[in-house]
Design a protein around this motif. Structure first.
Motif, PDB file in Angstrom:
ATOM      1  N   MET A   6       0.838  -1.197   0.000  1.00  0.00           N
ATOM      2  CA  MET A   6       0.000   0.000   0.000  1.00  0.00           C
ATOM      3  C   MET A   6       0.877   1.254   0.000  1.00  0.00           C
ATOM      4  O   MET A   6       1.833   1.352   0.769  1.00  0.00           O
ATOM      5  N   THR A   7       0.572   2.222  -0.866  1.00  0.00           N
ATOM      6  CA  THR A   7       1.320   3.460  -0.946  1.00  0.00           C
ATOM      7  C   THR A   7       1.063   4.317   0.288  1.00  0.00           C
ATOM      8  O   THR A   7      -0.079   4.458   0.733  1.00  0.00           O
ATOM      9  N   ASP A   8       2.138   4.894   0.827  1.00  0.00           N
ATOM     10  CA  ASP A   8       2.008   5.751   1.995  1.00  0.00           C
ATOM     11  C   ASP A   8       1.537   7.128   1.550  1.00  0.00           C
ATOM     12  O   ASP A   8       2.276   7.853   0.866  1.00  0.00           O
ATOM     13  N   PRO A   9       0.313   7.551   1.917  1.00  0.00           N
ATOM     14  CA  PRO A   9      -0.192   8.851   1.478  1.00  0.00           C
ATOM     15  C   PRO A   9       0.550  10.028   2.100  1.00  0.00           C
ATOM     16  O   PRO A   9       0.405  11.164   1.642  1.00  0.00           O
ATOM     17  N   LEU A  10       1.346   9.762   3.149  1.00  0.00           N
ATOM     18  CA  LEU A  10       2.099  10.835   3.787  1.00  0.00           C
ATOM     19  C   LEU A  10       3.562  10.860   3.367  1.00  0.00           C
ATOM     20  O   LEU A  10       4.351  11.638   3.909  1.00  0.00           O
ATOM     21  N   ALA A  11       3.930  10.039   2.380  1.00  0.00           N
ATOM     22  CA  ALA A  11       5.332   9.912   1.982  1.00  0.00           C
ATOM     23  C   ALA A  11       5.920  11.244   1.532  1.00  0.00           C
ATOM     24  O   ALA A  11       7.080  11.555   1.826  1.00  0.00           O
ATOM     25  N   ASP A  12       5.148  12.053   0.820  1.00  0.00           N
ATOM     26  CA  ASP A  12       5.644  13.332   0.304  1.00  0.00           C
ATOM     27  C   ASP A  12       5.052  14.521   1.048  1.00  0.00           C
ATOM     28  O   ASP A  12       5.092  15.652   0.563  1.00  0.00           O
ATOM     29  N   TRP A  13       4.490  14.264   2.226  1.00  0.00           N
ATOM     30  CA  TRP A  13       3.838  15.321   2.989  1.00  0.00           C
ATOM     31  C   TRP A  13       4.774  15.879   4.040  1.00  0.00           C
ATOM     32  O   TRP A  13       5.595  15.168   4.619  1.00  0.00           O
ATOM     33  N   ASP A  14       4.669  17.188   4.303  1.00  0.00           N
ATOM     34  CA  ASP A  14       5.489  17.855   5.307  1.00  0.00           C
ATOM     35  C   ASP A  14       4.615  18.694   6.226  1.00  0.00           C
ATOM     36  O   ASP A  14       3.557  19.195   5.818  1.00  0.00           O
ATOM     37  N   ILE A  15       5.085  18.887   7.471  1.00  0.00           N
ATOM     38  CA  ILE A  15       4.411  19.753   8.430  1.00  0.00           C
ATOM     39  C   ILE A  15       4.223  21.143   7.835  1.00  0.00           C
ATOM     40  O   ILE A  15       5.126  21.682   7.185  1.00  0.00           O
ATOM     41  N   GLY A  16       3.053  21.716   8.061  1.00  0.00           N
ATOM     42  CA  GLY A  16       2.757  23.035   7.538  1.00  0.00           C
ATOM     43  C   GLY A  16       1.906  23.012   6.288  1.00  0.00           C
ATOM     44  O   GLY A  16       1.408  24.053   5.841  1.00  0.00           O
ATOM     45  N   ARG A  17       1.730  21.823   5.716  1.00  0.00           N
ATOM     46  CA  ARG A  17       0.880  21.660   4.539  1.00  0.00           C
ATOM     47  C   ARG A  17      -0.373  20.882   4.923  1.00  0.00           C
ATOM     48  O   ARG A  17      -0.354  20.099   5.879  1.00  0.00           O
ATOM     49  N   PRO A  18      -1.479  21.054   4.157  1.00  0.00           N
ATOM     50  CA  PRO A  18      -2.682  20.266   4.442  1.00  0.00           C
ATOM     51  C   PRO A  18      -2.412  18.769   4.299  1.00  0.00           C
ATOM     52  O   PRO A  18      -1.699  18.349   3.377  1.00  0.00           O
ATOM     53  N   LEU A  19      -2.942  17.993   5.223  1.00  0.00           N
ATOM     54  CA  LEU A  19      -2.846  16.542   5.081  1.00  0.00           C
ATOM     55  C   LEU A  19      -3.608  16.104   3.829  1.00  0.00           C
ATOM     56  O   LEU A  19      -4.644  16.690   3.489  1.00  0.00           O
ATOM     57  N   PRO A  20      -3.132  15.077   3.141  1.00  0.00           N
ATOM     58  CA  PRO A  20      -3.879  14.560   1.985  1.00  0.00           C
ATOM     59  C   PRO A  20      -5.279  14.138   2.409  1.00  0.00           C
ATOM     60  O   PRO A  20      -5.441  13.385   3.365  1.00  0.00           O
ATOM     61  N   ARG A  21      -6.280  14.628   1.715  1.00  0.00           N
ATOM     62  CA  ARG A  21      -7.654  14.355   2.118  1.00  0.00           C
ATOM     63  C   ARG A  21      -8.079  12.925   1.830  1.00  0.00           C
ATOM     64  O   ARG A  21      -9.145  12.503   2.297  1.00  0.00           O
ATOM     65  N   ASP A  22      -7.262  12.171   1.098  1.00  0.00           N
ATOM     66  CA  ASP A  22      -7.584  10.762   0.875  1.00  0.00           C
ATOM     67  C   ASP A  22      -6.851   9.852   1.852  1.00  0.00           C
ATOM     68  O   ASP A  22      -6.978   8.620   1.779  1.00  0.00           O
ATOM     69  N   ALA A  23      -6.079  10.428   2.789  1.00  0.00           N
ATOM     70  CA  ALA A  23      -5.384   9.622   3.791  1.00  0.00           C
ATOM     71  C   ALA A  23      -6.408   9.003   4.738  1.00  0.00           C
ATOM     72  O   ALA A  23      -7.344   9.668   5.182  1.00  0.00           O
ATOM     73  N   ARG A  24      -6.233   7.729   5.038  1.00  0.00           N
ATOM     74  CA  ARG A  24      -7.145   7.076   5.970  1.00  0.00           C
ATOM     75  C   ARG A  24      -6.838   7.530   7.390  1.00  0.00           C
ATOM     76  O   ARG A  24      -5.696   7.438   7.855  1.00  0.00           O
ATOM     77  N   VAL A  25      -7.856   8.002   8.099  1.00  0.00           N
ATOM     78  CA  VAL A  25      -7.716   8.485   9.473  1.00  0.00           C
ATOM     79  C   VAL A  25      -8.567   7.609  10.385  1.00  0.00           C
ATOM     80  O   VAL A  25      -9.783   7.503  10.189  1.00  0.00           O
ATOM     81  N   PHE A  26      -7.936   7.002  11.367  1.00  0.00           N
ATOM     82  CA  PHE A  26      -8.670   6.240  12.372  1.00  0.00           C
ATOM     83  C   PHE A  26      -8.875   7.121  13.587  1.00  0.00           C
ATOM     84  O   PHE A  26      -7.914   7.581  14.207  1.00  0.00           O
ATOM     85  N   VAL A  27     -10.128   7.380  13.925  1.00  0.00           N
ATOM     86  CA  VAL A  27     -10.468   8.143  15.127  1.00  0.00           C
ATOM     87  C   VAL A  27     -10.886   7.152  16.197  1.00  0.00           C
ATOM     88  O   VAL A  27     -12.000   6.607  16.167  1.00  0.00           O
TER      89      VAL A  27
END
Length: 325
Positions: free
Chosen positions: A1-22
């Motif tokens: 599975m591709t990591d949706p946060l692989a190219d993400w950095d603090i200060g930018r919006p989180l990818p809206r397709d990232a799976r979030v477990f609450v």
């Protein structure tokens, strides 16, 4: 599975397709967080009820995270309650919260969760901490004895986050909200926190025509109250803008005496009788106002005033009761 946060950095919006477990998504805080994330455009928000997955069970927790593989976890799961519940069941408050946190952190690490936010409580701070309470007040004095077991468990959760950061480089954070209220609150008179307990007391007194309502304590302690919708907005802001081992306070930066709160709740539910204070009951911590300057410096601020929040919370309570004004 591709990591949706692989190219993400603090200060930018989180990818809206990232799976979030609450975790705790059916509770007061978790439901608000899940609701806010969906409104913000997240398309894969996952929750689970305790009847299906008991987060106190390490194996069940590990299986669930292995199956769902979230990129982000918000830990809003906890055993919570007011002064009476904490005083009556310290073992349960200690052990249940320790287990939930340890199981979630362990399982999240094993499946490679990139961002995790652990929500604690302002009760982690010393009973007589300088006001407003800064984050560096942690572990500088004795705790409030009426909820020390719960506080110790939450302090352990903070240490867990810091330990995973230090040993494994995890970009995980913890936040300490002030007193919370809002839709989905627990209005049980024996187990709830002060605000929902007051709301139910005044509501029942108005309906029954009782001439007085008795409030625990002297009415002099001061408390700060944050609507859960504001907390939910702060959670997303922190996930996108905060990356530090220190816990960060979440609050409104203002407090009110319990006597003023009681009067405001009475006005909200249209109770016109007298308020009596039972001074034989404990007050708890004299004051608990958080210093939220670090959070405000990140560009976030609350938007829901106390009067507005009480009105919407009471309407939710009435809707659940099938009651009418």
């Amino acid at each position: 599975m591709t990591d949706p946060l692989a190219d993400w950095d603090i200060g930018r919006p989180l990818p809206r397709d990232a799976r979030v477990f609450v975790a705790g998504s059916s509770g007061l805080v978790g439901s608000a967080v899940a609701r806010h994330l969906r409104a913000a455009g997240f398309t894969d928000v996952v929750g689970v009820r305790s009847a299906r997955v008991d987060l106190r069970d390490a194996d069940a927790t590990a299986r669930f995270l292995d199956e769902t593989r979230p990129a982000v976890v918000v830990d809003a799961a906890a055993r919570v309650g007011g002064i009476a519940a904490n005083a009556a069941e310290p073992v349960e408050f200690l052990h249940d919260n320790l287990r939930i946190q340890a199981n979630l952190l362990d399982a999240a690490h094993r499946v490679g969760v990139g961002r995790l936010l652990l929500l604690g409580s302002s009760c982690i701070y010393p009973k007589f901490a300088d006001q407003p309470i800064r984050e560096d007040s942690l572990l500088t004095g004795a705790l409030e004895p009426t909820n020390d077991a719960y506080a110790i468990a939450k302090i352990a959760g903070i240490m867990g986050v810091q330990s995973y950061r230090r040993e494994y480089g995890r970009s995980w954070i913890s936040a300490m909200p002030t007193n919370l209220y809002g839709p989905g609150d627990n209005f049980d008179l024996e187990k709830s926190h002060v605000l929902p307990a007051l709301m139910r007391k005044f509501h029942e007194a108005r309906v029954s025509g009782a001439p007085t309502v008795t409030v625990w304590g002297t009415g002099t302690p001061r408390r700060e109250f944050l609507h859960t919708d504001d907390l939910a907005a702060a959670c997303l802001h922190l996930l996108e803008h905060y990356d530090d081992p220190s816990p960060i306070n979440v609050g409104v930066g203002e407090d009110v005496p319990i006597a003023d709160l009681a009067s405001l709740v009475a006005d909200t539910v249209a109770f016109t009788g007298d308020i009596v204070y039972d001074t034989s009951r404990p007050d708890g911590t004299p004051r608990k106002l958080l210093d939220v300057s670090r959070l405000l410096s990140l560009g976030w601020k609350p938007t829901i005033g106390l009067a507005e929040g009480l009105a919407s919370t009471y309407q939710w309570f009435l809707d659940q009761q099938g009651a009418q004004r």
